[in-house]
Design a protein around this motif. Structure first.
Motif, PDB file in Angstrom:
ATOM      1  N   THR A 112       0.867  -1.168   0.000  1.00 39.80           N
ATOM      2  CA  THR A 112       0.000   0.000   0.000  1.00 39.80           C
ATOM      3  C   THR A 112       0.909   1.225   0.000  1.00 39.80           C
ATOM      4  OG1 THR A 112      -1.651  -1.167   1.304  1.00 39.80           O
ATOM      5  CG2 THR A 112      -1.822   1.220   1.227  1.00 39.80           C
ATOM      6  N   ILE A 113       0.657   2.130  -0.909  1.00 39.54           N
ATOM      7  CA  ILE A 113       1.474   3.343  -0.996  1.00 39.54           C
ATOM      8  C   ILE A 113       0.574   4.527  -0.679  1.00 39.54           C
ATOM      9  CG2 ILE A 113       2.899   4.789  -2.484  1.00 39.54           C
ATOM     10  CD1 ILE A 113       3.552   2.216  -4.042  1.00 39.54           C
ATOM     11  N   ASP A 114       0.909   5.223   0.401  1.00 39.21           N
ATOM     12  CA  ASP A 114       0.132   6.373   0.845  1.00 39.21           C
ATOM     13  C   ASP A 114       0.948   7.648   0.675  1.00 39.21           C
ATOM     14  OD1 ASP A 114      -2.045   4.794   1.736  1.00 39.21           O
ATOM     15  OD2 ASP A 114      -1.001   4.382   3.622  1.00 39.21           O
ATOM     16  N   CYS A 115       0.251   8.747   0.706  1.00 41.16           N
ATOM     17  CA  CYS A 115       0.872  10.071   0.748  1.00 41.16           C
ATOM     18  C   CYS A 115       1.803  10.354  -0.429  1.00 41.16           C
ATOM     19  CB  CYS A 115       1.631  10.261   2.070  1.00 41.16           C
ATOM     20  SG  CYS A 115       0.579  10.099   3.514  1.00 41.16           S
ATOM     21  N   LEU A 116       1.375  10.019  -1.630  1.00 37.98           N
ATOM     22  CA  LEU A 116       2.168  10.382  -2.802  1.00 37.98           C
ATOM     23  C   LEU A 116       2.148  11.898  -2.961  1.00 37.98           C
ATOM     24  CD1 LEU A 116       1.023   7.678  -5.372  1.00 37.98           C
ATOM     25  CD2 LEU A 116       3.254   7.879  -4.295  1.00 37.98           C
ATOM     26  N   PRO A 117       3.230  12.458  -3.475  1.00 40.39           N
ATOM     27  CA  PRO A 117       3.255  13.909  -3.672  1.00 40.39           C
ATOM     28  C   PRO A 117       2.264  14.328  -4.755  1.00 40.39           C
ATOM     29  CG  PRO A 117       5.162  12.903  -4.690  1.00 40.39           C
ATOM     30  CD  PRO A 117       4.447  11.806  -3.935  1.00 40.39           C
ATOM     31  N   THR A 118       1.812  15.551  -4.676  1.00 39.05           N
ATOM     32  CA  THR A 118       0.943  16.094  -5.713  1.00 39.05           C
ATOM     33  C   THR A 118       1.809  16.373  -6.937  1.00 39.05           C
ATOM     34  OG1 THR A 118      -0.436  17.113  -4.036  1.00 39.05           O
ATOM     35  CG2 THR A 118      -0.644  17.958  -6.290  1.00 39.05           C
ATOM     36  N   PRO A 119       1.430  15.843  -8.100  1.00 44.69           N
ATOM     37  CA  PRO A 119       2.242  16.116  -9.298  1.00 44.69           C
ATOM     38  C   PRO A 119       2.129  17.583  -9.705  1.00 44.69           C
ATOM     39  CG  PRO A 119       0.304  14.786  -9.849  1.00 44.69           C
ATOM     40  CD  PRO A 119       0.292  14.988  -8.367  1.00 44.69           C
ATOM     41  N   PRO A 120       3.108  18.055 -10.471  1.00 41.97           N
ATOM     42  CA  PRO A 120       3.055  19.442 -10.954  1.00 41.97           C
ATOM     43  C   PRO A 120       1.781  19.684 -11.769  1.00 41.97           C
ATOM     44  CG  PRO A 120       5.188  18.451 -11.410  1.00 41.97           C
ATOM     45  CD  PRO A 120       4.297  17.347 -10.923  1.00 41.97           C
ATOM     46  N   GLN A 121       1.383  20.923 -11.858  1.00 42.96           N
ATOM     47  CA  GLN A 121       0.176  21.294 -12.600  1.00 42.96           C
ATOM     48  C   GLN A 121       0.245  20.770 -14.029  1.00 42.96           C
ATOM     49  OE1 GLN A 121      -0.867  25.397 -12.194  1.00 42.96           O
ATOM     50  NE2 GLN A 121      -2.586  25.251 -13.599  1.00 42.96           N
ATOM     51  N   GLY A 122      -0.849  20.189 -14.471  1.00 41.59           N
ATOM     52  CA  GLY A 122      -0.935  19.658 -15.825  1.00 41.59           C
ATOM     53  C   GLY A 122      -0.383  18.246 -15.961  1.00 41.59           C
ATOM     54  N   MET A 123       0.076  17.667 -14.858  1.00 40.33           N
ATOM     55  CA  MET A 123       0.646  16.321 -14.882  1.00 40.33           C
ATOM     56  C   MET A 123      -0.202  15.396 -14.022  1.00 40.33           C
ATOM     57  SD  MET A 123       3.334  16.885 -16.733  1.00 40.33           S
ATOM     58  CE  MET A 123       4.528  15.608 -16.515  1.00 40.33           C
ATOM     59  N   GLU A 124      -0.111  14.104 -14.299  1.00 39.95           N
ATOM     60  CA  GLU A 124      -0.760  13.108 -13.467  1.00 39.95           C
ATOM     61  C   GLU A 124       0.183  11.932 -13.286  1.00 39.95           C
ATOM     62  OE1 GLU A 124      -4.316  11.785 -15.439  1.00 39.95           O
ATOM     63  OE2 GLU A 124      -3.220  10.731 -17.000  1.00 39.95           O
ATOM     64  N   ILE A 125       0.029  11.198 -12.201  1.00 39.52           N
ATOM     65  CA  ILE A 125       0.858  10.034 -11.948  1.00 39.52           C
ATOM     66  C   ILE A 125       0.375   8.897 -12.837  1.00 39.52           C
ATOM     67  CG2 ILE A 125       1.522   8.299 -10.231  1.00 39.52           C
ATOM     68  CD1 ILE A 125       1.234  10.569  -8.105  1.00 39.52           C
ATOM     69  N   ALA A 126       1.260   8.370 -13.679  1.00 32.51           N
ATOM     70  CA  ALA A 126       0.905   7.268 -14.580  1.00 32.51           C
ATOM     71  C   ALA A 126       0.854   5.959 -13.808  1.00 32.51           C
ATOM     72  CB  ALA A 126       1.907   7.169 -15.726  1.00 32.51           C
ATOM     73  N   HIS A 127       1.879   5.639 -13.080  1.00 33.07           N
ATOM     74  CA  HIS A 127       1.903   4.530 -12.137  1.00 33.07           C
ATOM     75  C   HIS A 127       3.149   4.630 -11.274  1.00 33.07           C
ATOM     76  CE1 HIS A 127       3.052   2.582 -16.097  1.00 33.07           C
ATOM     77  NE2 HIS A 127       4.165   2.503 -15.458  1.00 33.07           N
TER      78      HIS A 127
END
Length: 139
Positions: A112-127
């Motif tokens: 379980t991975i918690d507390c991922l950083p917020t990606p920069p504006q206009g970006m999303e976490i792919a995996h």
């Protein structure tokens, strides 16, 4: 390989937006015939040569990168200069056995991975790729 498998791989390639050339079909059959697995370019090239598929190392390299761009497989970089290609494109994590250079999938549901950083504006976490390195105990 069977004619049915050839047709299945042709369809898989077309659905992924790739032209089903003879070499792509042959490499796809070798890659996907054994279920989920992790391979390097060199390992797939060796399998192709053993199977009598006339293909260069550069062609295998280019084809695996085309398969990655088409999202048929995914890249897994675990060792500095060594890249593995994973036929399982679902979100999952890996063990890397250092003394054998073997890549193994984590059992499902173990991380379980918690507390991922917020990606920069206009970006999303792919995996998120987690690689846990293993070595044999020295007593």
């Amino acid at each position: 390989m069977s004619e049915d498998m050839d047709l299945a791989m042709e369809d898989k390639l077309r659905e992924s937006g790739l032209r089903p050339t003879r070499q792509r079909i042959a490499l796809a059959e070798l890659l996907f015939a054994k279920g989920d697995r992790h391979l390097t370019v060199e390992e797939l090239h060796e399998e192709a040569v053993t199977a009598g598929v006339p293909v260069s190392l550069a062609t295998v390299y280019n084809t695996l990168h085309q398969f990655t761009e088409a999202r048929m497989i995914r890249v897994l970089a675990v060792e500095g200069s060594k890249t593995y290609f994973d036929t399982n494109t679902s979100d999952h994590h890996h063990f890397f056995v250092e003394d054998t250079n073997e890549v193994l999938d984590f059992p499902e549901g173990n991380v379980t991975i918690d507390c991922l950083p917020t990606p920069p504006q206009g970006m999303e976490i792919a995996h998120v790729d987690v690689v846990v390195r293993l070595r044999r105990k020295t007593s």
